[in-house]
Design an enzyme around this catalytic site. Structure first.
Site, mmCIF file in Angstrom:
data_model
loop_
_atom_site.group_PDB
_atom_site.id
_atom_site.type_symbol
_atom_site.label_atom_id
_atom_site.label_comp_id
_atom_site.label_asym_id
_atom_site.label_seq_id
_atom_site.Cartn_x
_atom_site.Cartn_y
_atom_site.Cartn_z
ATOM 1 C CD GLU A 42 -0.237 1.508 4.341
ATOM 2 O OE1 GLU A 42 -0.043 2.296 3.384
ATOM 3 O OE2 GLU A 42 -1.366 1.110 4.688
ATOM 4 C CG HIS A 102 -1.932 -1.020 1.320
ATOM 5 N ND1 HIS A 102 -3.271 -0.724 1.432
ATOM 6 C CD2 HIS A 102 -1.846 -2.368 1.288
ATOM 7 C CE1 HIS A 102 -3.973 -1.856 1.477
ATOM 8 N NE2 HIS A 102 -3.113 -2.861 1.398
#
Length: 334
Positions: free
Chosen positions: A167, A74
């Site tokens: 992330e 992400h």
């Protein structure tokens, strides 16, 4: 899952904007997986019913392949995020998994080999108050913010696979010119993370004739998360360094004798090869089952903890500590 609108060639790296983080039907796909606290059916068709086609495809792929570890990538922060992503209803405190120690080790392994993640050196580019900084570049998902229906939670509950969420960019949609730098920052992290698939223990469960037993349960005593054997009788359990006791059971067989294992510390940052064990089960004499014993089709999907009104154990498989707790308090129905 997301589609980006590219900014002009000379724009700053964070000026890209997403058309949406949702699919064509405007559904956020990383909120579209089953809610791990309320959905406990034992059928992939029932679990997938009414979900987006993309989610259905991923669920089928995940549940029909014997994955060991996985990660999804992400943007929006720089951190390695481990389950649970959501809090248990009625509990404000963070609800950790039975394998949090191993999850933290997976997340920290990834973070340590990504200098910007571990040192949080780009945290100033993230959205204030939301994108960190995170100590050592890792966080529990629910401690960060509550997400129900995520893919990493689905993996952990309904399969033997341990998944984390990575992330890797403060910018949700960084400029294409930055991609080589992202690869440089994440390359060694990815390699070291995949090597962690060999930490812990693995092996097979067989019958008296050496035949492989599918859908057998293998349990680490003191850990609520069972793992189930594949159609080839294989099992695996990621374990951090330490001493453990394991047992195996399958529908129609007596529970195995306990096996003790020792997982050594990693050397030079590389996990030792998984300890290989073989459980051999003897056929059980037919006898009336407890009303709370679940038939084998549900064993594979029970995951961390079965619905509170049922228990995937027989008295022979509950260790003394668990038996005492079980006798003191009747499970509450939900």
């Amino acid at each position: 899952f997301e589609i980006s609108n590219f900014s002009p060639q000379n724009a700053s790296p964070c000026t890209h904007r997403s058309r949406a983080r949702k699919n064509f039907n405007r559904v956020d796909l990383n909120r579209n997986f089953p809610n791990v606290w309320s959905e406990n059916v034992n059928n992939i068709q029932l679990l997938a019913k009414g979900r987006q086609v993309e989610t259905q495809a991923m669920m089928t792929w995940i549940m029909t392949n014997p994955f060991v570890i996985s990660a999804n990538f992400h943007g929006g922060a720089v951190v390695a995020n481990y389950p649970w992503d959501s809090k248990k209803p009625g509990q404000e405190k963070v609800f950790l998994t039975a394998d949090t120690t191993s999850f933290r080790e997976l997340a920290l392994t990834y973070s340590k080999y990504n200098p910007t993640m571990f040192h949080q050196s780009t945290a100033n580019r993230c959205f204030p108050g939301f994108g960190g900084p995170f100590k050592n570049g890792i966080t529990n998902g629910a401690a960060w913010y509550d997400v129900k229906g995520s893919m990493q939670d689905f993996n952990y509950k309904f399969t033997n696979c341990m998944e984390i969420t990575l992330e890797v960019s403060c910018c949700k949609h960084p400029h294409p010119q930055e991609l080589p730098e992202f690869w440089k920052n994440n390359m060694y992290s990815i390699l070291h993370f995949t090597s962690m698939a060999h930490m812990g223990i693995k092996g097979v469960v067989v019958d008296e004739n050496g035949g492989r037993i599918s859908n057998a349960l293998v349990k680490v005593i003191g850990n609520a998360k069972f793992v189930t054997t594949s159609k080839r009788g294989e099992f695996w359990k990621l374990l951090s360094p330490g001493n453990y006791t394991l047992r195996a059971i399958a529908d129609g067989y007596n529970a195995s004798d306990p096996i003790s294992v020792y997982i050594p510390e990693r050397r030079d940052g590389v996990p030792s090869a998984a300890d290989i064990k073989r459980f051999q089960l003897k056929s059980a004499t037919p006898s009336p089952r407890s009303a709370n014993f679940l038939p084998s089709p549900l064993l594979k999907l029970c995951g961390i903890q079965c619905p509170s009104q049922t228990t995937v154990v027989t008295d022979q498989f509950v260790d003394s500590t668990e038996r005492t707790a079980k006798n003191k308090e009747e499970p509450k129905k939900t």
